[in-house]
Scaffold this active site. Structure first.
Site: not given
Length: 548
Positions: A202, A218, A220, A225, A383, A437, A441-442, A524
């Protein structure tokens, strides 16, 4: 619109909660279900044009030193906050009923067993009551990039030297990345070949208001998810607009169809077919407590009902206890052969509390099971690799098509290593236009504002190599929109920013590419006043796209 309208919550019926808990109370460890918040929201505008002197911005990777006077128009998005209250109540009630009937549900934190026992302590997932506007051209641009990024991930994953060398400094100061690289190194030593390769990726984007550019936040490559919930929210919005669209002046057909759940399931199923063992299962590797299990179960249900595939759900610790590699290389867990390992855990250090979890990760990697992702695919999503790929000339190492390369570079935000002294100096001087960063992840890990300056100065004074654990990224300037956020049965009026995620599926067996497609999307939306972006943590909501 009065100041009293901002951030307000509207009670729909007497039996719904009146309030939502504060952001600090909403934190939880599932930070991967969040977006990166690499943004700097524009100030709220009135209905007149304003001449604003903007801070220095970064365009095409270059920092402009001189301030400029920019004429900014008020947001053109639908004025959701001005909807008649009775109509708003009706829409919200219909939406909550629809969401409950169609499984847009999560575990409620107030129920201790909601993350382990299905069906207990259910609450609707947070969602936007109405979709967010996005130019159709930008949606198409992001969708068209998915197959190119899929191909890039696969090609970079095959260059073991590039991965090891690019992450060599990070390895010295980041234990988590170091452990992943150790597993990767062992696979190199074993000359382990992944003939069948599956990626469910994603790529996340924001639309920068100042440059009108769609910029990548970014990429993923592990536990991407909300394919399940993304599809459901899209159908929810199409339903709401089919019922109330005429009164709102909105057309349900402008919410693009989203088949993320079925397309992600198809990728897993076709990988299972390529493995060619009808008795084998697909194993979901999950966290021990997972309030977001229903997003995952939507994929499981599709695999069972459409393809007749058996699904296992195991934690890393359970894989260590029950797993073994048979003489022919087959991964067996509790006596069942595993065709595909699908990771919905394993992306954060918190998922490896002991050596048991690391043994499980190595065991799976050594087996003949198809890993989604393999250790090399996982590393491509760090990253540092994102920053390396943004350097001049690096994409040409992996891709031949100049048009594809140009399209990718167009969406790259400014990305720098902390060994670039000039950019570090500028970040200390103007920290508000940068984000630091780490290799995580997340959300919930990034550094913003004055903390960027403080962290950089601290790293300089220490003289250590800890700066290798971070990259610097330009902060994006998205527009604000009037949003209606549904949480705990209440409508919350606020001003928000949105992030578009485009799913991509890639499957190949040796030289035969079986799937390389865009496979749905995720929008989102989060309140603009918060740096945090977690959906499960209480800062963001699930949304969909309204093409403009």
């Amino acid at each position: 619109m009065s100041a009293a309208d901002f951030g307000s919550a509207t009670k729909i019926t007497p039996f719904f909660y009146k309030h939502v808990s504060s952001p600090h109370q909403q934190r939880n460890r599932h930070s991967h279900y969040s977006f990166s918040s690499t943004y700097f929201p524009k100030p709220l505008l009135s209905h007149q044009h304003h001449h604003l002197t903007m801070p220095p911005v970064i365009i095409n990777g270059k920092l402009t030193d001189s301030s400029s006077s920019v004429t900014v128009k008020p947001p053109s998005l639908h004025h959701y906050h001005s909807i008649d209250q009775q109509l708003l109540d009706n829409i919200a009630y219909d939406a909550l009923v629809w969401a409950s009937l169609h499984g847009l549900l999560m575990g409620d934190k107030s129920s201790k067993e909601s993350g382990t026992v299905p069906g207990l302590g259910l609450v609707h997932a947070p969602f936007a009551l109405l979709p967010v506007s996005l130019p159709e051209s930008k949606f198409k641009q992001a969708s068209d990039l998915a197959p190119i990024f899929n191909e890039l991930v696969d090609r970079v994953s095959l260059d073991a030297n590039f991965l090891q060398e690019s992450l060599s400094r990070t390895k010295k100061v980041d234990e988590f990345t170091s452990r992943l690289l150790d597993i990767h190194s062992k696979m190199i030593q074993l000359n382990k070949k992944e003939e069948i390769r599956l990626g469910l990726h994603r790529s996340d984007y924001m639309l920068d208001e100042e440059t009108k550019s769609l910029l990548q936040i970014e990429l993923n490559t592990i536990s991407s998810s909300f394919a399940g919930f993304g599809s459901v929210v899209t159908e929810l919005h199409r339903y709401i607009l089919s019922q109330h669209g005429k009164l709102l002046g909105l057309d349900a057909e402008k919410v693009p169809v989203n088949n993320a759940a079925s397309q992600n399931a198809e990728g897993l199923a076709k990988a299972w077919i390529e493995y060619n063992n009808p008795k084998a299962v697909i194993m979901f590797v999950v966290q021990a407590e997972e309030r977001n299990m229903y997003d995952q179960h939507s994929l499981s249900a599709g695999l069972k009902e459409k393809y007749g595939i058996t699904i296992l759900r195991k934690t890393l610790a359970e894989v260590d206890q029950e797993g073994e590699i048979l003489p022919d290389g087959t991964l067996s867990v509790n006596g069942q052969a595993v065709a595909v390992v699908y990771f919905r855990a394993g992306y954060t250090p918190a998922d490896y509390p002991s050596e048991s979890e690391w043994r499980a990760r190595l065991l799976m990697e050594q087996s003949s099971a198809i890993k989604c992702p393999s250790i090399s695919y996982h590393l491509v999503g760090t990253k540092k690799i994102q920053q390396e790929l943004a350097k001049p000339g690096v994409l040409e190492r992996f891709l031949e098509n100049n048009d594809d390369i140009a399209k990718m570079r167009e969406c790259f935000a400014g990305l720098w290593s902390l060994d670039d002294s000039d950019i570090v100096k500028k970040a200390i001087e103007k920290p508000e236009i940068f984000v630091m960063k780490p290799q995580r992840e997340g959300g919930g890990n990034n550094i913003y504002g004055d903390a960027v300056r403080e962290t950089l100065i601290k790293l300089q004074k220490s003289g250590s190599q800890e700066d290798a654990a971070y990259i610097l990224m330009q902060r994006i300037f998205p527009n604000l929109s009037a949003a209606l956020l549904m949480r705990n049965g209440c409508v919350h009026k606020d001003h928000a920013i949105s992030e578009l995620g485009i799913f991509g599926t890639y499957l190949r067996n040796k030289d035969r590419v079986i799937i390389n497609d865009q496979s749905g999307y995720l929008m989102r939306t989060k309140i603009a006043s918060s740096d945090e972006g977690g959906v499960a943590a209480g800062f963001a909501v699930l949304d969909s796209v309204y093409l403009s």
